[in-house]
Design a protein around this motif. Structure first.
Motif, mmCIF file in Angstrom:
data_model
loop_
_atom_site.group_PDB
_atom_site.id
_atom_site.type_symbol
_atom_site.label_atom_id
_atom_site.label_comp_id
_atom_site.label_asym_id
_atom_site.label_seq_id
_atom_site.Cartn_x
_atom_site.Cartn_y
_atom_site.Cartn_z
ATOM 1 N N ASP A 234 -9.151 -14.156 -5.738
ATOM 2 C CA ASP A 234 -10.592 -14.238 -6.615
ATOM 3 C C ASP A 234 -11.288 -15.174 -5.722
ATOM 4 O OD1 ASP A 234 -9.535 -13.235 -9.150
ATOM 5 O OD2 ASP A 234 -8.206 -14.508 -9.127
ATOM 6 N N GLN A 235 -11.080 -16.163 -5.357
ATOM 7 C CA GLN A 235 -11.851 -17.139 -4.493
ATOM 8 C C GLN A 235 -10.970 -17.718 -3.065
ATOM 9 O OE1 GLN A 235 -13.008 -20.504 -6.876
ATOM 10 N NE2 GLN A 235 -14.585 -21.336 -5.226
ATOM 11 N N ALA A 244 -19.807 -15.805 10.260
ATOM 12 C CA ALA A 244 -20.747 -15.163 9.089
ATOM 13 C C ALA A 244 -20.426 -13.770 8.812
ATOM 14 C CB ALA A 244 -22.200 -15.580 9.699
ATOM 15 N N SER A 245 -20.078 -13.078 9.732
ATOM 16 C CA SER A 245 -19.462 -11.653 9.447
ATOM 17 C C SER A 245 -18.448 -11.555 8.584
ATOM 18 C CB SER A 245 -19.312 -11.013 10.918
ATOM 19 O OG SER A 245 -18.197 -11.619 11.453
ATOM 20 N N VAL A 246 -17.450 -12.330 8.672
ATOM 21 C CA VAL A 246 -16.401 -12.267 7.831
ATOM 22 C C VAL A 246 -16.823 -12.751 6.596
ATOM 23 C CG1 VAL A 246 -14.155 -13.569 7.520
ATOM 24 C CG2 VAL A 246 -14.727 -12.940 9.666
ATOM 25 N N ARG A 249 -18.520 -10.089 4.734
ATOM 26 C CA ARG A 249 -17.491 -8.919 4.231
ATOM 27 C C ARG A 249 -16.742 -9.369 3.055
ATOM 28 N NH1 ARG A 249 -13.753 -6.067 8.256
ATOM 29 N NH2 ARG A 249 -13.155 -5.221 6.497
ATOM 30 N N LEU A 250 -16.364 -10.595 3.224
ATOM 31 C CA LEU A 250 -15.534 -10.993 1.814
ATOM 32 C C LEU A 250 -16.520 -10.881 0.483
ATOM 33 C CD1 LEU A 250 -13.712 -13.972 3.274
ATOM 34 C CD2 LEU A 250 -12.739 -12.030 2.358
ATOM 35 N N GLN A 251 -17.596 -11.390 0.840
ATOM 36 C CA GLN A 251 -18.556 -11.322 -0.519
ATOM 37 C C GLN A 251 -18.819 -9.960 -0.879
ATOM 38 O OE1 GLN A 251 -21.559 -13.814 1.322
ATOM 39 N NE2 GLN A 251 -20.879 -15.804 0.259
ATOM 40 N N GLU A 252 -19.055 -9.112 0.041
ATOM 41 C CA GLU A 252 -19.364 -7.574 -0.400
ATOM 42 C C GLU A 252 -18.237 -6.979 -0.997
ATOM 43 O OE1 GLU A 252 -20.194 -5.962 3.391
ATOM 44 O OE2 GLU A 252 -22.602 -6.520 3.619
ATOM 45 N N SER A 253 -16.866 -7.493 -0.731
ATOM 46 C CA SER A 253 -15.746 -6.880 -1.313
ATOM 47 C C SER A 253 -15.496 -7.634 -2.714
ATOM 48 C CB SER A 253 -14.397 -7.266 -0.548
ATOM 49 O OG SER A 253 -14.155 -8.742 -0.463
ATOM 50 N N GLY A 254 -16.298 -8.576 -3.179
ATOM 51 C CA GLY A 254 -16.235 -9.432 -4.450
ATOM 52 C C GLY A 254 -15.350 -10.407 -4.358
ATOM 53 N N VAL A 255 -15.031 -10.968 -3.424
ATOM 54 C CA VAL A 255 -14.522 -12.325 -3.402
ATOM 55 C C VAL A 255 -15.431 -13.314 -3.294
ATOM 56 C CG1 VAL A 255 -12.897 -13.821 -1.967
ATOM 57 C CG2 VAL A 255 -12.692 -11.381 -1.967
ATOM 58 N N ASP A 256 -15.257 -14.424 -4.033
ATOM 59 C CA ASP A 256 -16.012 -15.621 -4.143
ATOM 60 C C ASP A 256 -15.830 -16.477 -3.186
ATOM 61 O OD1 ASP A 256 -17.716 -17.832 -5.123
ATOM 62 O OD2 ASP A 256 -16.353 -18.361 -6.645
#
Length: 266
Positions: A234-235, A244-246, A249-256
């Motif tokens: 979840d977070q 920054a690229s990681v 990608r995490l944010q795009e996948s829905g991870v807070d």
């Protein structure tokens, strides 16, 4: 162009690649291609040569400075690594704990850093597999600590195995704070011990929200055993050295994702 000129140009480019790697720890083939003004094919050949010299490690369209596969280390050894980053992450994570909360804390030096930030007057119940976390929080009069039982893992000073998993089967918590050995965006979250991975899976099933505490060195790395896919997270709380690229990608996948600034402690 003479052969000697080609060698000099090759060496200069690879030296520049290593300079960039030391500054960023991880960098993509596309980024290197743009910076070097050469094709991605050329960059891949450079990275292959550098990897053969044990200068870096190649992973999914990028390169990292450290081996992505992690060996098991003792708590004493881990606690000395990235201490300022772990402290900053721990300070922020402790703020997520509310009054009368019931939380679960997995083993790890970053979760211990969080436990140290829990105040004397914070009322909560903590279930943990880590002796160090239980010992730290047992000094807080307003904190009720439930220590899981089971087989002792000496390297992490924590418990694991079927007895601990059986205890978790009858418990439910609001949040799980978990330290990990590796976070690979394509593979998932990992640890170095397969029995501990099984316990962590049961922890995830017993909570409403899973929060991973991972300093920037954990990204792009894998432990021996997989805990879960990234979709179960979840977070993630990490430090400001994370690529920054990681983060994107995490944010795009829905991870807070929470990135905390790291200040040097006196």
């Amino acid at each position: 162009m003479k052969d000697t000129d080609k060698v000099i140009h090759l060496n200069e480019r690879q030296n520049r690649i290593m300079e960039i790697m030391r500054q960023q720890n991880a960098v993509s083939v596309a980024t290197l291609s743009s910076l070097m003004k050469v094709s991605e094919v050329t960059i891949r050949k450079d990275l292959t040569m550098l990897e053969e010299q044990h200068m870096l490690y190649r992973v999914h369209g990028s390169a990292i400075l450290v081996n992505r596969y992690i060996n098991d280390r003792s708590v004493a050894e881990k606690e000395k690594l990235y201490a300022d980053e772990k402290h900053a992450i721990g300070v922020y994570a402790a703020r997520l704990i509310g009054p009368d909360d019931t939380i679960m804390v997995a083993s790890g030096t970053t979760t211990l850093a969080m436990a140290r930030e829990i105040g004397q007057n914070d009322r909560l119940t903590v279930i943990t597999s880590a002796f160090s976390v239980a010992s730290e929080l047992s000094t807080r009069r307003s904190v009720d600590v439930i220590q899981l039982g089971g087989m002792v893992r000496r390297s992490s000073l924590s418990v694991l195995g079927p007895f601990a998993e059986q205890m978790l089967g009858s418990l439910s918590c609001s949040k799980l704070f978990m330290g990990v050995d590796g976070v690979d965006l394509d593979y998932g979250v990992t640890t170095t011990n397969h029995i501990e991975a099984s316990l962590h899976k049961q922890m995830i099933a017993s909570v409403q929200k899973m929060i991973v505490l991972a300093d920037s060195s954990k990204f792009g790395r894998r432990g021996f055993s997989k805990i879960c896919d990234m979709s179960a997270v979840d977070q993630i709380i990490t430090d400001d050295k994370a690529p920054a690229s990681v983060i994107e990608r995490l944010q795009e996948s829905g991870v807070d994702v929470t990135v905390v600034p790291v200040g040097r402690r006196e």
